[in-house]
Design a protein around this motif. Sequence first.
Motif, PDB file in Angstrom:
ATOM      1  N   TYR A  36       5.108  -4.751   2.686  1.00 34.48           N
ATOM      2  CA  TYR A  36       5.198  -3.998   1.452  1.00 34.48           C
ATOM      3  C   TYR A  36       6.506  -3.955   1.073  1.00 34.48           C
ATOM      4  O   TYR A  36       7.605  -3.434   1.331  1.00 34.48           O
ATOM      5  CB  TYR A  36       4.576  -2.499   1.871  1.00 34.48           C
ATOM      6  CG  TYR A  36       4.445  -1.825   0.486  1.00 34.48           C
ATOM      7  CD1 TYR A  36       2.974  -1.948   0.029  1.00 34.48           C
ATOM      8  CD2 TYR A  36       5.292  -1.085   0.100  1.00 34.48           C
ATOM      9  CE1 TYR A  36       2.706  -1.140  -1.044  1.00 34.48           C
ATOM     10  CE2 TYR A  36       4.887  -0.101  -1.028  1.00 34.48           C
ATOM     11  CZ  TYR A  36       3.681  -0.274  -1.577  1.00 34.48           C
ATOM     12  OH  TYR A  36       3.340   0.740  -2.540  1.00 34.48           O
TER      13      TYR A  36
ATOM     14  N   LEU B 230       9.645  -3.132  -1.449  1.00 35.50           N
ATOM     15  CA  LEU B 230      10.101  -2.294  -2.431  1.00 35.50           C
ATOM     16  C   LEU B 230      11.382  -2.765  -3.221  1.00 35.50           C
ATOM     17  O   LEU B 230      11.984  -2.067  -3.852  1.00 35.50           O
ATOM     18  CB  LEU B 230      10.317  -1.148  -1.789  1.00 35.50           C
ATOM     19  CG  LEU B 230       9.436  -0.176  -0.797  1.00 35.50           C
ATOM     20  CD1 LEU B 230       9.848   0.944  -0.060  1.00 35.50           C
ATOM     21  CD2 LEU B 230       8.601   0.383  -2.150  1.00 35.50           C
TER      22      LEU B 230
ATOM     23  N   VAL C 280      11.497  -2.017  -6.781  1.00 34.08           N
ATOM     24  CA  VAL C 280      11.736  -0.544  -7.095  1.00 34.08           C
ATOM     25  C   VAL C 280      13.448  -0.464  -6.768  1.00 34.08           C
ATOM     26  O   VAL C 280      13.970   0.453  -7.572  1.00 34.08           O
ATOM     27  CB  VAL C 280      10.997   0.361  -6.307  1.00 34.08           C
ATOM     28  CG1 VAL C 280      11.343   1.901  -6.468  1.00 34.08           C
ATOM     29  CG2 VAL C 280       9.457   0.008  -6.603  1.00 34.08           C
ATOM     30  N   ARG C 281      13.928  -0.936  -5.839  1.00 36.11           N
ATOM     31  CA  ARG C 281      15.301  -0.695  -5.189  1.00 36.11           C
ATOM     32  C   ARG C 281      16.275  -1.223  -6.229  1.00 36.11           C
ATOM     33  O   ARG C 281      17.279  -0.386  -6.589  1.00 36.11           O
ATOM     34  CB  ARG C 281      15.431  -1.472  -4.056  1.00 36.11           C
ATOM     35  CG  ARG C 281      17.075  -1.513  -3.434  1.00 36.11           C
ATOM     36  CD  ARG C 281      17.223  -2.590  -2.478  1.00 36.11           C
ATOM     37  NE  ARG C 281      18.667  -2.900  -2.363  1.00 36.11           N
ATOM     38  CZ  ARG C 281      19.310  -3.916  -3.166  1.00 36.11           C
ATOM     39  NH1 ARG C 281      18.620  -4.551  -4.243  1.00 36.11           N
ATOM     40  NH2 ARG C 281      20.466  -3.985  -3.152  1.00 36.11           N
TER      41      ARG C 281
ATOM     42  N   VAL D 202      10.222   7.335  -1.991  1.00 42.29           N
ATOM     43  CA  VAL D 202       9.468   6.255  -2.312  1.00 42.29           C
ATOM     44  C   VAL D 202       8.570   5.405  -1.145  1.00 42.29           C
ATOM     45  O   VAL D 202       9.269   4.861  -0.447  1.00 42.29           O
ATOM     46  CB  VAL D 202      10.207   5.081  -3.173  1.00 42.29           C
ATOM     47  CG1 VAL D 202       9.378   4.071  -3.608  1.00 42.29           C
ATOM     48  CG2 VAL D 202      11.161   5.569  -4.133  1.00 42.29           C
TER      49      VAL D 202
ATOM     50  N   ASN E  39       6.632   3.650   1.767  1.00 42.75           N
ATOM     51  CA  ASN E  39       6.198   2.231   2.144  1.00 42.75           C
ATOM     52  C   ASN E  39       4.915   2.225   2.745  1.00 42.75           C
ATOM     53  O   ASN E  39       4.254   2.957   3.472  1.00 42.75           O
ATOM     54  CB  ASN E  39       7.116   1.726   3.289  1.00 42.75           C
ATOM     55  CG  ASN E  39       6.663   0.147   3.587  1.00 42.75           C
ATOM     56  OD1 ASN E  39       5.677   0.020   3.486  1.00 42.75           O
ATOM     57  ND2 ASN E  39       7.840  -0.588   4.094  1.00 42.75           N
TER      58      ASN E  39
ATOM     59  N   CYS F 233       5.477   6.596  -6.233  1.00 43.90           N
ATOM     60  CA  CYS F 233       5.031   5.321  -5.591  1.00 43.90           C
ATOM     61  C   CYS F 233       5.522   4.021  -6.370  1.00 43.90           C
ATOM     62  O   CYS F 233       6.142   4.198  -7.475  1.00 43.90           O
ATOM     63  CB  CYS F 233       3.520   5.334  -5.678  1.00 43.90           C
ATOM     64  SG  CYS F 233       2.826   6.828  -4.625  1.00 43.90           S
ATOM     65  N   ARG F 234       5.346   3.169  -5.664  1.00 49.83           N
ATOM     66  CA  ARG F 234       5.875   1.698  -6.095  1.00 49.83           C
ATOM     67  C   ARG F 234       5.493   1.394  -7.348  1.00 49.83           C
ATOM     68  O   ARG F 234       5.942   0.833  -8.301  1.00 49.83           O
ATOM     69  CB  ARG F 234       5.680   0.788  -5.230  1.00 49.83           C
ATOM     70  CG  ARG F 234       6.082  -0.685  -5.754  1.00 49.83           C
ATOM     71  CD  ARG F 234       5.937  -2.047  -4.460  1.00 49.83           C
ATOM     72  NE  ARG F 234       4.349  -2.031  -4.497  1.00 49.83           N
ATOM     73  CZ  ARG F 234       3.838  -3.047  -3.781  1.00 49.83           C
ATOM     74  NH1 ARG F 234       4.458  -3.855  -2.898  1.00 49.83           N
ATOM     75  NH2 ARG F 234       2.800  -3.274  -3.583  1.00 49.83           N
ATOM     76  N   ASP F 235       4.054   1.693  -7.693  1.00 44.60           N
ATOM     77  CA  ASP F 235       3.281   1.366  -8.877  1.00 44.60           C
ATOM     78  C   ASP F 235       3.522   2.316 -10.208  1.00 44.60           C
ATOM     79  O   ASP F 235       2.942   2.035 -11.000  1.00 44.60           O
ATOM     80  CB  ASP F 235       1.711   1.287  -8.616  1.00 44.60           C
ATOM     81  CG  ASP F 235       1.461   0.148  -7.596  1.00 44.60           C
ATOM     82  OD1 ASP F 235       2.319  -0.604  -7.474  1.00 44.60           O
ATOM     83  OD2 ASP F 235       0.392   0.340  -6.831  1.00 44.60           O
TER      84      ASP F 235
ATOM     85  N   ALA G 185       6.433   3.074 -11.215  1.00 44.70           N
ATOM     86  CA  ALA G 185       7.873   2.608 -11.522  1.00 44.70           C
ATOM     87  C   ALA G 185       8.189   3.086 -13.092  1.00 44.70           C
ATOM     88  O   ALA G 185       9.565   3.168 -13.357  1.00 44.70           O
ATOM     89  CB  ALA G 185       8.458   1.128 -11.205  1.00 44.70           C
TER      90      ALA G 185
END
Length: 373
Positions: A216, A218, A221-222, A296, A298, A323-325, A327
Amino acid sequence: MQTLEHFQPSQMIMRPDNILFVSSNGIGLGHLARQMAVADRIAKGQRSVFLTMSYAAATLKQAGYLCLMTSHHRNNGMEVDAWNLALEQEYLVTIEELRPKALIYDATAVFGGVAEMLYRVPDLTSIWIRRPMWRPIHAPFLEHSSRFTLVIEPGELADELDDGPTKAVQSETMRVQPILHTDPCDRLTREAARQALGLPLDATVVCVQMFNGGEYDLGSVRAAVIERLLARDNVYVIEFHSALVPAARATDSPRHLTMNLFPTFRYSNAWDAAVSAAGYNSFHENVIGAVPTLFVPNEGDEMDMQKTRARWALEKGCGLMMCRDDAGQLNGILERLLDNAERESIARRCQAIDWTNGAIAVARHIDALPSVA
């Protein structure tokens, strides 16, 4: 596997008070950190020896522990059945040499070689430290619970939201409070930590801990988090990368510091806020340590239910969540994270949590076990 003969004879004098800590691998330090939390608190006169698949084994040696290493079949190219047979034999040889009074196992997976080894040494006191928040895909491993003398469940702040497969068998475990390697009171002061890390006292510092390992990703996002933070005047970003995965690429900004340091939590008074995944250790350190954090999660299939932990923190006002989605919401969430009043409110709620380190209870239980004659 590095065998016992690689150590000096003086190190391997037969003793009846060896404690053998066994752990699997992972993209973080969760298993090892929990085991070190217990080992650090075991009474003097006993010796902790580690047998691990983790590439962070150097961390154990730096802490002064004897450490043996074996590898997972994904990393050595062995066929699974052959690997399990070899694993069983490696464990049996280690047990024969050390004659430990207890084997402490920390992992989600109970490999076939581990289960067979436990069957062959029924008189060995074996303890499975099994953190909760499992995904259903891991449920089959619960069938091996009866192979262990005792199952210990480290506490979970978000327990009320846990609907994973371990919940139904929670009553069959010895439950303790959340386990932390470093107690919050043992952290360096803000001034001392910033001096040690080379951070200015008057800057706003945000710690970012989102490893790129696992399935997964990230990474995007990071990168967005760091870019938005560094766009603000007087904001410094500090990143600590895992010994298990390559360090993420740093920016060219002098206000972006990266390093490998363990235990990072000891320095956490140096930062004003954090952006972090929601693994067991990082989540409980940040919440119990009252570090205002944007979690956030994983959400990889191989991970525990990090999204559930993050949601608990958000609902309790003990952290923020993205969450990642999601952003697209990053700017607004970072505004909240960098707001002094918001951070003070989060820290205040976290400080109200009643907690004692579960590692103490586990260590005292091990201390009370009889020595091997």
